[in-house]
Motif scaffolding. Sequence first.
Motif, PDB file in Angstrom:
ATOM      1  N   ASN A  88       0.812  -1.215   0.000  1.00 43.98           N
ATOM      2  CA  ASN A  88       0.000   0.000   0.000  1.00 43.98           C
ATOM      3  C   ASN A  88       0.848   1.268   0.000  1.00 43.98           C
ATOM      4  N   SER A  89       2.128   1.136  -0.339  1.00 49.51           N
ATOM      5  CA  SER A  89       3.034   2.282  -0.398  1.00 49.51           C
ATOM      6  C   SER A  89       3.368   2.622  -1.839  1.00 49.51           C
ATOM      7  N   ASP A  90       4.117   3.699  -2.036  1.00 49.05           N
ATOM      8  CA  ASP A  90       4.522   4.058  -3.393  1.00 49.05           C
ATOM      9  C   ASP A  90       5.686   3.198  -3.875  1.00 49.05           C
ATOM     10  N   ARG A  91       6.126   2.239  -3.027  1.00 55.04           N
ATOM     11  CA  ARG A  91       7.182   1.299  -3.410  1.00 55.04           C
ATOM     12  C   ARG A  91       6.608  -0.051  -3.850  1.00 55.04           C
ATOM     13  N   GLN A  92       5.319  -0.131  -4.006  1.00 48.59           N
ATOM     14  CA  GLN A  92       4.660  -1.416  -4.235  1.00 48.59           C
ATOM     15  C   GLN A  92       5.118  -2.124  -5.504  1.00 48.59           C
ATOM     16  N   ASP A  93       5.623  -1.370  -6.500  1.00 51.97           N
ATOM     17  CA  ASP A  93       6.093  -1.977  -7.737  1.00 51.97           C
ATOM     18  C   ASP A  93       7.564  -2.384  -7.669  1.00 51.97           C
ATOM     19  N   LYS A  94       8.192  -2.118  -6.535  1.00 51.51           N
ATOM     20  CA  LYS A  94       9.583  -2.507  -6.308  1.00 51.51           C
ATOM     21  C   LYS A  94       9.613  -3.763  -5.429  1.00 51.51           C
ATOM     22  N   PRO A  95      10.793  -4.371  -5.246  1.00 48.52           N
ATOM     23  CA  PRO A  95      10.854  -5.650  -4.512  1.00 48.52           C
ATOM     24  C   PRO A  95      10.490  -5.532  -3.034  1.00 48.52           C
ATOM     25  N   PHE A  96       9.877  -6.597  -2.551  1.00 45.76           N
ATOM     26  CA  PHE A  96       9.705  -6.808  -1.109  1.00 45.76           C
ATOM     27  C   PHE A  96      10.571  -8.004  -0.753  1.00 45.76           C
ATOM     28  N   VAL A  97      11.571  -7.782   0.089  1.00 46.62           N
ATOM     29  CA  VAL A  97      12.536  -8.823   0.435  1.00 46.62           C
ATOM     30  C   VAL A  97      12.495  -9.053   1.934  1.00 46.62           C
ATOM     31  N   ALA A  98      12.387 -10.310   2.336  1.00 42.54           N
ATOM     32  CA  ALA A  98      12.302 -10.658   3.757  1.00 42.54           C
ATOM     33  C   ALA A  98      13.509 -11.481   4.177  1.00 42.54           C
ATOM     34  N   LEU A  99      13.926 -11.293   5.427  1.00 46.93           N
ATOM     35  CA  LEU A  99      15.033 -12.063   5.987  1.00 46.93           C
ATOM     36  C   LEU A  99      14.750 -12.331   7.459  1.00 46.93           C
ATOM     37  N   HIS A 100      14.844 -13.616   7.838  1.00 46.93           N
ATOM     38  CA  HIS A 100      14.638 -14.014   9.231  1.00 46.93           C
ATOM     39  C   HIS A 100      15.988 -14.008   9.923  1.00 46.93           C
ATOM     40  N   CYS A 101      16.200 -13.030  10.802  1.00 48.31           N
ATOM     41  CA  CYS A 101      17.514 -12.823  11.403  1.00 48.31           C
ATOM     42  C   CYS A 101      17.874 -13.874  12.443  1.00 48.31           C
ATOM     43  N   ALA A 102      16.908 -14.438  13.118  1.00 51.14           N
ATOM     44  CA  ALA A 102      17.190 -15.342  14.235  1.00 51.14           C
ATOM     45  C   ALA A 102      17.729 -16.684  13.771  1.00 51.14           C
ATOM     46  N   SER A 103      17.455 -17.068  12.551  1.00 56.52           N
ATOM     47  CA  SER A 103      17.812 -18.408  12.085  1.00 56.52           C
ATOM     48  C   SER A 103      19.216 -18.480  11.497  1.00 56.52           C
ATOM     49  N   LEU A 104      19.937 -17.358  11.467  1.00 59.08           N
ATOM     50  CA  LEU A 104      21.245 -17.319  10.821  1.00 59.08           C
ATOM     51  C   LEU A 104      22.354 -16.941  11.792  1.00 59.08           C
ATOM     52  N   SER A 105      23.537 -17.532  11.586  1.00 58.68           N
ATOM     53  CA  SER A 105      24.706 -17.158  12.390  1.00 58.68           C
ATOM     54  C   SER A 105      25.159 -15.763  11.974  1.00 58.68           C
ATOM     55  N   GLU A 106      26.023 -15.156  12.771  1.00 60.12           N
ATOM     56  CA  GLU A 106      26.444 -13.784  12.511  1.00 60.12           C
ATOM     57  C   GLU A 106      27.108 -13.645  11.150  1.00 60.12           C
ATOM     58  N   GLY A 107      28.018 -14.585  10.818  1.00 61.79           N
ATOM     59  CA  GLY A 107      28.709 -14.502   9.536  1.00 61.79           C
ATOM     60  C   GLY A 107      27.781 -14.665   8.355  1.00 61.79           C
ATOM     61  N   VAL A 108      26.868 -15.625   8.449  1.00 63.77           N
ATOM     62  CA  VAL A 108      25.914 -15.856   7.371  1.00 63.77           C
ATOM     63  C   VAL A 108      24.966 -14.672   7.244  1.00 63.77           C
ATOM     64  N   LEU A 109      24.537 -14.120   8.368  1.00 64.40           N
ATOM     65  CA  LEU A 109      23.614 -12.983   8.345  1.00 64.40           C
ATOM     66  C   LEU A 109      24.255 -11.778   7.670  1.00 64.40           C
ATOM     67  N   GLU A 110      25.530 -11.528   7.958  1.00 64.45           N
ATOM     68  CA  GLU A 110      26.224 -10.409   7.325  1.00 64.45           C
ATOM     69  C   GLU A 110      26.272 -10.585   5.818  1.00 64.45           C
ATOM     70  N   SER A 111      26.580 -11.795   5.366  1.00 67.63           N
ATOM     71  CA  SER A 111      26.624 -12.074   3.937  1.00 67.63           C
ATOM     72  C   SER A 111      25.244 -11.960   3.300  1.00 67.63           C
ATOM     73  N   GLU A 112      24.217 -12.424   4.015  1.00 68.81           N
ATOM     74  CA  GLU A 112      22.854 -12.341   3.487  1.00 68.81           C
ATOM     75  C   GLU A 112      22.401 -10.888   3.353  1.00 68.81           C
ATOM     76  N   LEU A 113      22.774 -10.058   4.313  1.00 71.08           N
ATOM     77  CA  LEU A 113      22.344  -8.659   4.278  1.00 71.08           C
ATOM     78  C   LEU A 113      23.110  -7.839   3.248  1.00 71.08           C
ATOM     79  N   PHE A 114      24.431  -7.963   3.252  1.00 69.21           N
ATOM     80  CA  PHE A 114      25.267  -7.069   2.459  1.00 69.21           C
ATOM     81  C   PHE A 114      25.869  -7.719   1.216  1.00 69.21           C
ATOM     82  N   GLY A 115      25.713  -9.033   1.073  1.00 68.46           N
ATOM     83  CA  GLY A 115      26.321  -9.714  -0.050  1.00 68.46           C
ATOM     84  C   GLY A 115      27.804  -9.939   0.180  1.00 68.46           C
ATOM     85  N   HIS A 116      28.475 -10.557  -0.776  1.00 71.67           N
ATOM     86  CA  HIS A 116      29.916 -10.793  -0.643  1.00 71.67           C
ATOM     87  C   HIS A 116      30.584 -10.807  -2.003  1.00 71.67           C
ATOM     88  N   GLU A 117      31.885 -10.545  -1.979  1.00 70.60           N
ATOM     89  CA  GLU A 117      32.689 -10.592  -3.185  1.00 70.60           C
ATOM     90  C   GLU A 117      33.264 -11.995  -3.373  1.00 70.60           C
TER      91      GLU A 117
END
Length: 338
Positions: A88-117
């Motif tokens: 219902n926002s003006d971003r509705q035509d852009k992606p909606f991305v979800a991430l469950h933070c509790a299920s991931l270790s710190e290293g994996v969570l960082e990679s999931e959030l910011f990506g990696h080279e």
Amino acid sequence: YLTKPVNIEELELILKKTWEKQLLILQNRELRQQLDDRYGFSGFIGNTPEMQLVFNTITEIAPTAATVLIYGETGTGKELVANAIHHNSDRQDKPFVALHCASLSEGVLESELFGHEKGAFTGAISTRKGRFEMAEGGTLFLDEIGDMSMPMQVKLLRVLQERVFERVGGSKTIKVDVRIVAATHRNLEDAITTEKFREDLFYRLNVFPINMPCLSERQEDIPLLIEDLIKRIEHENRGSVRLTPTAVLAMCRYRWPGNVRELANMIERLAIIKPYGVADASDLPEKMQVQSGEPMEMSDFIPSAELPQLGAQAVMPDALPTAQQVSDSIAEINGAHI
């Protein structure tokens, strides 16, 4: 328009393109309706003041760019709220991305959030975008953010403040335009006191809080939820089931620690064990069944001061309904589904 004499091949091509265009329009309308059903307000069921407050809050904040923090127990529908805000926002035509933070270790969570080279760590065989990049221009939903480690909280805070980040193993600064909607079942103010959550991050996230009531706080909505869940099962061609008034009352009395998610699982279970049949209280798990001789009145599971309106008449504290009266009222509300 067509020029004379009519070229049959050209006419066939025009008609084909016109038909394809009309078909595409119909498909888009159908898709939009599916999105409305899944993520719009039609995905919410509830007549209680608590749920009406949620609806009104979503209406107010969805068009804004404000960061939202959703509080609620597991299974109350926090991601559904986040989806509705995005849809219902003006971003509705852009992606909606979800991430469950509790299920991931710190290293994996960082990679999931910011990506990696490529080569950032063992197993990083190629460059990978993170959730922030995936959600560019849209909404990023961070579920159970209260379980995020303190070092990760620092990195998230920087993105919220500066709108930039670097991929894991990278040095290039990436700008991002993402709306953050977070959720938690924890009391973050208590977590701040015990130094498990950063106070500065809390105030960045808690711009607009929404409290999702647990199902035990809105038991009046259970008959409506049952009806809606049955309709959804039927719409998805996964069967159907009907419930007796006694079964509905028994389900209203139960506390539902798993909230709406647990209720949805129960309706699906009943549709399997009683396909296109009628489920009674005896078909429910023992923990939901009313013991023989136990009174079944609405006041047993809803305080008299909070008794709902059943049908068109308000139930007064000094005239508590009997089991039969409640059954008749619920049957009237739910029609063919009871």
